[in-house]
Design a protein around this motif. Structure first.
Motif, PDB file in Angstrom:
ATOM      1  N   HIS A  49       3.356   4.850  -5.964  1.00 50.66           N
ATOM      2  CA  HIS A  49       2.493   3.878  -5.935  1.00 50.66           C
ATOM      3  C   HIS A  49       2.954   2.663  -7.002  1.00 50.66           C
ATOM      4  O   HIS A  49       2.744   1.659  -6.845  1.00 50.66           O
ATOM      5  CB  HIS A  49       1.055   4.474  -6.133  1.00 50.66           C
ATOM      6  N   ARG A  50       2.986   3.134  -8.210  1.00 54.22           N
ATOM      7  CA  ARG A  50       3.328   2.349  -9.390  1.00 54.22           C
ATOM      8  C   ARG A  50       4.510   1.662  -9.090  1.00 54.22           C
ATOM      9  O   ARG A  50       4.747   0.475  -9.367  1.00 54.22           O
ATOM     10  CB  ARG A  50       3.319   3.075 -10.562  1.00 54.22           C
ATOM     11  N   SER A  98       6.677  -2.548   0.077  1.00 52.12           N
ATOM     12  CA  SER A  98       5.985  -2.118   1.162  1.00 52.12           C
ATOM     13  C   SER A  98       6.387  -0.646   1.497  1.00 52.12           C
ATOM     14  O   SER A  98       5.503   0.183   1.777  1.00 52.12           O
ATOM     15  CB  SER A  98       6.532  -3.021   2.374  1.00 52.12           C
ATOM     16  N   LEU A  99       7.633  -0.240   1.494  1.00 51.94           N
ATOM     17  CA  LEU A  99       8.177   0.988   1.615  1.00 51.94           C
ATOM     18  C   LEU A  99       7.262   2.180   0.723  1.00 51.94           C
ATOM     19  O   LEU A  99       7.039   3.228   1.112  1.00 51.94           O
ATOM     20  CB  LEU A  99       9.627   1.056   1.540  1.00 51.94           C
ATOM     21  N   GLN A 100       7.499   1.678  -0.631  1.00 56.56           N
ATOM     22  CA  GLN A 100       6.982   2.587  -1.575  1.00 56.56           C
ATOM     23  C   GLN A 100       5.548   2.854  -1.477  1.00 56.56           C
ATOM     24  O   GLN A 100       5.018   4.060  -1.673  1.00 56.56           O
ATOM     25  CB  GLN A 100       7.219   2.036  -2.732  1.00 56.56           C
ATOM     26  N   LEU A 101       4.672   1.521  -1.286  1.00 58.70           N
ATOM     27  CA  LEU A 101       3.388   1.818  -0.952  1.00 58.70           C
ATOM     28  C   LEU A 101       2.999   2.539   0.305  1.00 58.70           C
ATOM     29  O   LEU A 101       1.975   3.219   0.067  1.00 58.70           O
ATOM     30  CB  LEU A 101       2.755   0.462  -0.997  1.00 58.70           C
ATOM     31  N   ASP A 102       3.691   2.393   1.384  1.00 61.27           N
ATOM     32  CA  ASP A 102       3.234   3.192   2.405  1.00 61.27           C
ATOM     33  C   ASP A 102       3.637   4.576   2.183  1.00 61.27           C
ATOM     34  O   ASP A 102       2.689   5.435   2.677  1.00 61.27           O
ATOM     35  CB  ASP A 102       4.214   2.516   3.606  1.00 61.27           C
ATOM     36  N   ARG A 103       4.540   4.961   1.583  1.00 62.07           N
ATOM     37  CA  ARG A 103       4.908   6.334   1.566  1.00 62.07           C
ATOM     38  C   ARG A 103       3.783   6.956   0.539  1.00 62.07           C
ATOM     39  O   ARG A 103       3.234   8.074   0.632  1.00 62.07           O
ATOM     40  CB  ARG A 103       6.490   6.464   0.961  1.00 62.07           C
ATOM     41  N   ALA A 104       3.452   6.258  -0.386  1.00 62.25           N
ATOM     42  CA  ALA A 104       2.535   6.947  -1.502  1.00 62.25           C
ATOM     43  C   ALA A 104       0.977   6.886  -0.903  1.00 62.25           C
ATOM     44  O   ALA A 104       0.494   7.913  -0.969  1.00 62.25           O
ATOM     45  CB  ALA A 104       2.133   5.641  -2.792  1.00 62.25           C
ATOM     46  N   ALA A 105       0.553   5.796   0.009  1.00 60.93           N
ATOM     47  CA  ALA A 105      -0.543   6.092   0.567  1.00 60.93           C
ATOM     48  C   ALA A 105      -0.501   7.405   1.487  1.00 60.93           C
ATOM     49  O   ALA A 105      -1.583   8.082   1.735  1.00 60.93           O
ATOM     50  CB  ALA A 105      -1.025   4.732   1.328  1.00 60.93           C
ATOM     51  N   ASP A 127      -9.324   7.288  -4.360  1.00 58.25           N
ATOM     52  CA  ASP A 127      -9.519   5.826  -4.963  1.00 58.25           C
ATOM     53  C   ASP A 127      -8.017   5.335  -5.208  1.00 58.25           C
ATOM     54  O   ASP A 127      -7.628   4.153  -5.078  1.00 58.25           O
ATOM     55  CB  ASP A 127      -9.816   5.981  -6.554  1.00 58.25           C
ATOM     56  N   LEU A 128      -7.072   6.174  -5.558  1.00 55.85           N
ATOM     57  CA  LEU A 128      -5.624   5.838  -5.530  1.00 55.85           C
ATOM     58  C   LEU A 128      -4.928   5.549  -4.259  1.00 55.85           C
ATOM     59  O   LEU A 128      -4.241   4.582  -4.193  1.00 55.85           O
ATOM     60  CB  LEU A 128      -4.778   7.025  -6.285  1.00 55.85           C
ATOM     61  N   GLN A 129      -5.543   6.395  -3.396  1.00 54.28           N
ATOM     62  CA  GLN A 129      -5.031   5.979  -1.842  1.00 54.28           C
ATOM     63  C   GLN A 129      -5.349   4.463  -1.566  1.00 54.28           C
ATOM     64  O   GLN A 129      -4.844   3.892  -0.827  1.00 54.28           O
ATOM     65  CB  GLN A 129      -5.599   7.229  -0.622  1.00 54.28           C
ATOM     66  N   THR A 130      -6.554   4.380  -1.693  1.00 54.82           N
ATOM     67  CA  THR A 130      -7.272   2.948  -1.341  1.00 54.82           C
ATOM     68  C   THR A 130      -6.550   1.771  -1.997  1.00 54.82           C
ATOM     69  O   THR A 130      -6.319   0.982  -1.173  1.00 54.82           O
ATOM     70  CB  THR A 130      -8.928   3.051  -1.711  1.00 54.82           C
ATOM     71  N   ALA A 131      -6.158   2.009  -2.921  1.00 57.98           N
ATOM     72  CA  ALA A 131      -5.749   0.969  -3.918  1.00 57.98           C
ATOM     73  C   ALA A 131      -4.399   0.820  -3.474  1.00 57.98           C
ATOM     74  O   ALA A 131      -3.833  -0.365  -3.145  1.00 57.98           O
ATOM     75  CB  ALA A 131      -5.398   1.530  -5.575  1.00 57.98           C
ATOM     76  N   CYS A 132      -3.420   2.058  -3.019  1.00 60.09           N
ATOM     77  CA  CYS A 132      -2.431   1.741  -2.619  1.00 60.09           C
ATOM     78  C   CYS A 132      -2.282   1.067  -1.225  1.00 60.09           C
ATOM     79  O   CYS A 132      -1.616   0.108  -0.838  1.00 60.09           O
ATOM     80  CB  CYS A 132      -1.765   3.098  -1.972  1.00 60.09           C
ATOM     81  N   LEU A 186       2.189 -10.848   3.015  1.00 60.21           N
ATOM     82  CA  LEU A 186       3.374 -11.842   2.537  1.00 60.21           C
ATOM     83  C   LEU A 186       4.490 -11.605   3.445  1.00 60.21           C
ATOM     84  O   LEU A 186       5.063 -12.377   3.425  1.00 60.21           O
ATOM     85  CB  LEU A 186       3.608 -11.120   0.973  1.00 60.21           C
ATOM     86  N   LEU A 187       4.677 -10.433   3.751  1.00 59.84           N
ATOM     87  CA  LEU A 187       5.891 -10.285   4.668  1.00 59.84           C
ATOM     88  C   LEU A 187       5.594 -10.923   6.204  1.00 59.84           C
ATOM     89  O   LEU A 187       6.281 -10.821   7.047  1.00 59.84           O
ATOM     90  CB  LEU A 187       6.368  -8.777   4.678  1.00 59.84           C
ATOM     91  N   GLY A 188       4.341 -11.149   6.528  1.00 56.92           N
ATOM     92  CA  GLY A 188       4.144 -11.630   7.840  1.00 56.92           C
ATOM     93  C   GLY A 188       4.062 -10.394   8.950  1.00 56.92           C
ATOM     94  O   GLY A 188       4.395 -10.865   9.969  1.00 56.92           O
ATOM     95  N   ARG A 189       3.551  -9.136   8.148  1.00 59.68           N
ATOM     96  CA  ARG A 189       3.746  -8.047   9.219  1.00 59.68           C
ATOM     97  C   ARG A 189       2.225  -7.316   9.191  1.00 59.68           C
ATOM     98  O   ARG A 189       1.573  -7.618   8.173  1.00 59.68           O
ATOM     99  CB  ARG A 189       4.839  -7.118   8.774  1.00 59.68           C
ATOM    100  N   GLU A 190       2.203  -6.664  10.160  1.00 53.79           N
ATOM    101  CA  GLU A 190       1.081  -5.780  10.271  1.00 53.79           C
ATOM    102  C   GLU A 190       1.019  -4.166   9.977  1.00 53.79           C
ATOM    103  O   GLU A 190       2.569  -3.735  10.103  1.00 53.79           O
ATOM    104  CB  GLU A 190       0.232  -5.888  11.689  1.00 53.79           C
ATOM    105  N   HIS A 191       0.311  -3.542   9.545  1.00 50.72           N
ATOM    106  CA  HIS A 191       0.733  -2.166   9.390  1.00 50.72           C
ATOM    107  C   HIS A 191       0.131  -1.180  10.613  1.00 50.72           C
ATOM    108  O   HIS A 191      -0.740  -1.542  11.286  1.00 50.72           O
ATOM    109  CB  HIS A 191      -0.093  -1.779   7.886  1.00 50.72           C
TER     110      HIS A 191
END
Length: 128
Positions: A63-64, A79-86, A108-113, A123-128
């Protein structure tokens, strides 16, 4: 050897402390705007957390790291790190049989991720 190098040497040679101890310096460096150093600390902690199988530490570090990479101008890496963290936070939260307070903290951490990930994907113009 500089004091920072000595600090890292001590932490890295005590693997039980390494994951937990590398998050705060990474967070501090991030807040001080020293992003390359923050990324370095967080990547070192991430490597150790993966090797030791410490999923919660790994999720926190990812996450960090995602935030630091985003601020460093690497939205793809972020994007890669945040997705894996969540994803890790979700898995840990479902498996945790601890207190409701502990599960809520992970939520709460998952929501922040996910919120950060959403911004990076826009920003990348992509959807999750």
């Amino acid at each position: 050897m500089a004091s920072n190098d000595l600090y890292l040497f001590i932490i890295l040679n005590n693997t039980a402390l390494s994951c937990t101890c590398l998050l705060p310096p990474g967070r501090i460096e991030y807040h001080l705007g020293r992003l390359p150093t923050a990324v370095s600390h967080l990547q070192a902690g991430l490597l150790l957390s993966e090797q030791l199988g410490r999923a919660e530490d790994e999720a926190r570090l990812r996450h960090r790291l995602g935030l630091a990479l985003w601020q460093s101008g690497d939205p793809g890496g972020a994007s890669l790190q945040l997705d894996r963290a969540a994803t890790l936070f979700e898995s840990i939260r479902r498996e945790t049989r601890g207190s409701a307070e502990g599960r809520l903290s992970l939520f709460d951490l998952q929501t922040a991720c996910y919120q950060s990930l959403q911004r990076v994907l826009v920003l990348l113009g992509r959807e999750h």
